[in-house]
Scaffold this motif. Structure first.
Motif, PDB file in Angstrom:
ATOM      1  N   ALA A  81       0.846  -1.192   0.000  1.00  0.00           N
ATOM      2  CA  ALA A  81       0.000   0.000   0.000  1.00  0.00           C
ATOM      3  C   ALA A  81       0.883   1.244   0.000  1.00  0.00           C
ATOM      4  CB  ALA A  81      -0.900  -0.008   1.231  1.00  0.00           C
ATOM      5  N   ASP A 184      -8.026   4.300   3.168  1.00  0.00           N
ATOM      6  CA  ASP A 184      -7.143   3.154   3.400  1.00  0.00           C
ATOM      7  C   ASP A 184      -7.952   2.053   4.085  1.00  0.00           C
ATOM      8  OD1 ASP A 184      -5.327   1.317   4.608  1.00  0.00           O
ATOM      9  OD2 ASP A 184      -3.721   2.786   4.418  1.00  0.00           O
ATOM     10  N   THR A 211      -3.923  -3.812   1.027  1.00  0.00           N
ATOM     11  CA  THR A 211      -2.650  -4.528   0.989  1.00  0.00           C
ATOM     12  C   THR A 211      -2.780  -5.969   1.463  1.00  0.00           C
ATOM     13  OG1 THR A 211      -0.414  -4.531   1.940  1.00  0.00           O
ATOM     14  CG2 THR A 211      -2.119  -3.572   3.298  1.00  0.00           C
ATOM     15  N   SER A 213      -0.424  -7.083   3.309  1.00  0.00           N
ATOM     16  CA  SER A 213       0.548  -7.110   4.410  1.00  0.00           C
ATOM     17  C   SER A 213      -0.017  -7.456   5.778  1.00  0.00           C
ATOM     18  CB  SER A 213       1.239  -5.742   4.525  1.00  0.00           C
ATOM     19  OG  SER A 213       2.019  -5.493   3.395  1.00  0.00           O
ATOM     20  N   LYS A 214      -1.202  -6.933   6.094  1.00  0.00           N
ATOM     21  CA  LYS A 214      -1.633  -6.997   7.496  1.00  0.00           C
ATOM     22  C   LYS A 214      -2.576  -8.148   7.775  1.00  0.00           C
ATOM     23  CE  LYS A 214       0.589  -3.205   7.810  1.00  0.00           C
ATOM     24  NZ  LYS A 214       1.794  -3.024   8.583  1.00  0.00           N
ATOM     25  N   ARG A 222       5.310  -7.664  -0.258  1.00  0.00           N
ATOM     26  CA  ARG A 222       5.172  -6.272  -0.711  1.00  0.00           C
ATOM     27  C   ARG A 222       4.149  -6.146  -1.855  1.00  0.00           C
ATOM     28  NH1 ARG A 222       5.194  -4.074   2.307  1.00  0.00           N
ATOM     29  NH2 ARG A 222       5.770  -2.038   1.502  1.00  0.00           N
TER      30      ARG A 222
END
Ligand SMILES: Cc1ncc(COP(=O)(O)O)c(C=O)c1O
Length: 362
Positions: A81, A184, A211, A213-214, A222
């Protein structure tokens, strides 16, 4: 002499200094990191070539499917993100534009406009308002040259979630004034009750960012994305990307694609673990005389307020007890600190025990 407007981000400095050295990490803002071997992926035939600049079309299609009325052309896959946020700010705004950024938040949201020398103001969430934004305060900050408003909900680090009514009200306001909203939605899938509608579906003035990622525990790949009904946003991002990362890693796109194809199945376990971990924090909070907290409504972080210096507390905790949290100065809010509850339950319990000891000793 070279002018340098880019500065190091306090949060990232704190992570670099301590996170890799600790025994108990209760500061991270995602779920427990997965190892590649745990994910049951088939990667043998991934061609390690440059990929399409806006991302693998199959991956863009899977992502577009999350947003009711978007097609794959409304989606750009980015290097986390983080790249989405940078590229949107760089391509959509210029030095004469004003941006309003919600705080606390993921700090890049204010570092990037500062680095790009945009006119930026922080819009603070207040503990007394349960970290809920007020429409009057936000609209009062809008100027004739305001171009972009940035919000994150569920919020990192407070865990607050705006209501759908509030989201629709702010969208009405930005549409009237021809402003963009960057929403976001990194933690949307980890909302404890019904999630908000994906915001990009609601208006062509909204840009959704998210994203892998979380929620999915794979920040190391990535991979993130931008979604907007306004295709000029995607095309603007493309121009920045061609001059920075060019395209995503083919391998990482393949990992993201295979994980998103089984998203619903994965999410059942992940959400269950996050909720039961939050229960551990909730029970622990009941005995805290020196802390006050607004219960999070989503995400994997909470943001208690401490009576003394949180920098002192977090530094003492990490240096003496090898337990990692994040002090509020990293988010421009010194009296608070972040606890992350996305990891292993046992690690969380042990980390909280160490935090008890540190609070007593401080
Ligand atoms: C709300 C939010 N948005 C974006 C990011 C950036 O995530 P990434 O670049 O890993 O996708 C983070 C990371 O902490 C975050 O918390």
């Amino acid at each position: 002499m070279i002018t340098m407007t880019f500065k190091r981000i306090l949060l990232e400095e704190w992570f670099d200094k301590y996170q890799f050295e600790v025994d108990y990490d209760i500061g991270e803002s995602g779920v427990k990191f997965f190892k590649l071997g745990q994910l049951d992926l088939d990667l043998d035939n991934v061609e390690l070539r440059y990929t399409q600049h806006l991302g693998n079309p199959e991956l863009r299609k899977v992502i577009a499917f999350f947003y009711e009325n978007l097609t794959w052309q409304n989606v750009a896959v980015t290097t986390g993100a983080a790249e989405s946020i940078f590229s949107i700010m760089a391509s959509l705004t210029n030095k004469k534009d004003h941006l309003i950024v919600e705080c606390p938040n993921y700090p890049s949201f204010w570092y990037i406009p500062q680095s790009l020398e945009r006119q930026m103001e922080l819009f603070f969430l207040e503990f007394e308002e349960k970290f809920q934004p007020t429409l009057e305060t936000l609209t009062g900050m809008i100027k004739p040259n305001t171009k972009l408003i940035c919000l994150t909900h569920p919020n990192n680090p407070t865990g607050s979630v705006i209501t759908e009514k509030w989201l629709r009200q702010i969208i009405e306001i930005i549409e009237e004034r021809q402003i963009y909203l960057l929403m976001d939605e990194t933690y949307r899938d980890l909302t404890f009750s019904d999630p908000l509608p994906p915001a990009a579906s609601l208006s062509s003035n909204v840009i959704s960012v998210s994203t892998m990622s979380k929620v999915f525990g794979v920040p190391g790949i990535r991979i993130g994305w931008t979604a907007s009904l306004d295709e000029s946003i995607i095309q603007g991002l493309l121009k920045v990307r061609e001059q920075t990362t060019i395209c995503n890693s083919a391998l990482n796109e393949a990992i993201a694609l295979q994980l998103l194809q089984k998203k619903d199945k994965l999410l059942v376990d992940i959400l269950h673990r996050v909720k039961s971990n939050y229960k551990i924090v909730e029970d622990w909070m009941k005995n805290q005389e020196n802390l006050e907290m607004i219960p999070p409504e989503g995400g994997v972080t909470c943001f208690p307020r401490f009576k003394d210096s949180t920098e002192k507390l977090c530094r003492f905790l990490v240096e003496k007890y090898r337990t990692f949290t994040v002090p509020g100065y990293c988010f421009n809010m010194d009296s608070f600190f972040r606890i992350g509850f996305g990891g292993e339950s046992e690690e969380l319990k042990s980390g909280l025990e160490k935090l008890d000891l540190a609070i007593d000793e401080i």
